[in-house]
Motif scaffolding. Sequence first.
Motif, mmCIF file in Angstrom:
data_model
loop_
_atom_site.group_PDB
_atom_site.id
_atom_site.type_symbol
_atom_site.label_atom_id
_atom_site.label_comp_id
_atom_site.label_asym_id
_atom_site.label_seq_id
_atom_site.Cartn_x
_atom_site.Cartn_y
_atom_site.Cartn_z
ATOM 1 N N THR A 1 2.003 -4.480 -8.823
ATOM 2 C CA THR A 1 1.428 -4.045 -10.092
ATOM 3 C C THR A 1 1.839 -2.621 -10.376
ATOM 4 N N ASN A 2 1.928 -2.284 -11.632
ATOM 5 C CA ASN A 2 2.182 -0.907 -12.047
ATOM 6 C C ASN A 2 0.885 -0.217 -12.435
ATOM 7 N N ASP A 3 -0.214 -0.940 -12.370
ATOM 8 C CA ASP A 3 -1.514 -0.435 -12.789
ATOM 9 C C ASP A 3 -2.365 -0.102 -11.566
ATOM 10 N N PRO A 4 -2.604 1.181 -11.285
ATOM 11 C CA PRO A 4 -3.382 1.543 -10.099
ATOM 12 C C PRO A 4 -4.821 1.024 -10.150
ATOM 13 N N TYR A 5 -5.331 0.766 -11.348
ATOM 14 C CA TYR A 5 -6.700 0.272 -11.482
ATOM 15 C C TYR A 5 -6.806 -1.218 -11.131
ATOM 16 N N GLU A 6 -5.677 -1.902 -11.033
ATOM 17 C CA GLU A 6 -5.649 -3.320 -10.695
ATOM 18 C C GLU A 6 -5.590 -3.553 -9.181
ATOM 19 N N VAL A 7 -5.297 -2.530 -8.405
ATOM 20 C CA VAL A 7 -5.125 -2.673 -6.956
ATOM 21 C C VAL A 7 -6.384 -3.207 -6.283
ATOM 22 N N TRP A 8 -7.548 -2.669 -6.635
ATOM 23 C CA TRP A 8 -8.790 -3.106 -5.993
ATOM 24 C C TRP A 8 -9.019 -4.581 -6.229
ATOM 25 N N ALA A 9 -8.851 -5.053 -7.470
ATOM 26 C CA ALA A 9 -9.067 -6.467 -7.786
ATOM 27 C C ALA A 9 -8.101 -7.354 -7.016
ATOM 28 N N LEU A 10 -6.846 -6.942 -6.914
ATOM 29 C CA LEU A 10 -5.864 -7.722 -6.158
ATOM 30 C C LEU A 10 -6.233 -7.782 -4.679
ATOM 31 N N HIS A 11 -6.623 -6.633 -4.124
ATOM 32 C CA HIS A 11 -6.989 -6.597 -2.706
ATOM 33 C C HIS A 11 -8.274 -7.393 -2.452
ATOM 34 N N ASN B 1 -7.242 -11.071 -2.444
ATOM 35 C CA ASN B 1 -6.268 -11.521 -1.448
ATOM 36 C C ASN B 1 -6.464 -10.960 -0.045
ATOM 37 N N HIS B 2 -7.261 -9.914 0.123
ATOM 38 C CA HIS B 2 -7.511 -9.298 1.442
ATOM 39 C C HIS B 2 -6.203 -8.995 2.171
ATOM 40 N N TYR B 3 -5.400 -8.143 1.583
ATOM 41 C CA TYR B 3 -4.092 -7.806 2.123
ATOM 42 C C TYR B 3 -4.186 -7.098 3.468
ATOM 43 N N ASP B 4 -3.203 -7.327 4.313
ATOM 44 C CA ASP B 4 -3.056 -6.592 5.564
ATOM 45 C C ASP B 4 -2.274 -5.297 5.351
ATOM 46 N N LEU B 5 -1.475 -5.267 4.295
ATOM 47 C CA LEU B 5 -0.605 -4.123 4.027
ATOM 48 C C LEU B 5 -0.590 -3.853 2.531
ATOM 49 N N ILE B 6 -0.787 -2.590 2.153
ATOM 50 C CA ILE B 6 -0.710 -2.181 0.752
ATOM 51 C C ILE B 6 0.209 -0.969 0.676
ATOM 52 N N LEU B 7 1.270 -1.072 -0.109
ATOM 53 C CA LEU B 7 2.174 0.053 -0.345
ATOM 54 C C LEU B 7 1.819 0.669 -1.687
ATOM 55 N N LEU B 8 1.681 1.976 -1.705
ATOM 56 C CA LEU B 8 1.290 2.676 -2.928
ATOM 57 C C LEU B 8 2.295 3.765 -3.268
ATOM 58 N N ASP B 9 2.497 3.946 -4.547
ATOM 59 C CA ASP B 9 3.326 5.029 -5.055
ATOM 60 C C ASP B 9 2.444 6.267 -5.221
ATOM 61 N N LEU B 10 2.971 7.412 -4.931
ATOM 62 C CA LEU B 10 2.190 8.635 -5.103
ATOM 63 C C LEU B 10 2.084 9.052 -6.559
ATOM 64 N N GLN B 11 2.999 8.607 -7.399
ATOM 65 C CA GLN B 11 2.988 8.992 -8.804
ATOM 66 C C GLN B 11 2.830 7.740 -9.667
ATOM 67 N N MET B 12 1.575 7.397 -9.962
ATOM 68 C CA MET B 12 1.284 6.276 -10.840
ATOM 69 C C MET B 12 0.537 6.814 -12.054
ATOM 70 N N PRO B 13 0.581 6.088 -13.160
ATOM 71 C CA PRO B 13 -0.126 6.560 -14.353
ATOM 72 C C PRO B 13 -1.640 6.509 -14.173
ATOM 73 N N GLY B 14 -2.305 7.640 -14.345
ATOM 74 C CA GLY B 14 -3.759 7.690 -14.312
ATOM 75 C C GLY B 14 -4.381 7.950 -12.956
ATOM 76 N N MET B 15 -3.701 7.613 -11.879
ATOM 77 C CA MET B 15 -4.273 7.772 -10.540
ATOM 78 C C MET B 15 -3.111 7.765 -9.536
#
Length: 67
Positions: free
Chosen positions: A20-30, A33-47
């Motif tokens: 996802t390109n939406d940092p606010y969507e990460v919680w809902a996805l996790h 799906n209860h991911y074992d691994l989450i990769l995050l970008d340091l520069q996302m829009p809004g957060m």
Amino acid sequence: MCFCLGKCFVNAGYACIASTNDPYEVWALHHKNHYDLILLDLQMPGMNGFQVMENLKETETGYFRYS
């Protein structure tokens, strides 16, 4: 880039891959799906990635903050 990483993870045996390109969507996805691994970008829009991780930690069941 996301497609290439996703293909690498599939080849390594990971079964549930989403992006996802939406940092606010990460919680809902996790939460779904209860991911074992989450990769995050340091520069996302809004957060940034650090803020996303803090939000994930605060909402996880059994979260314990070390003092």
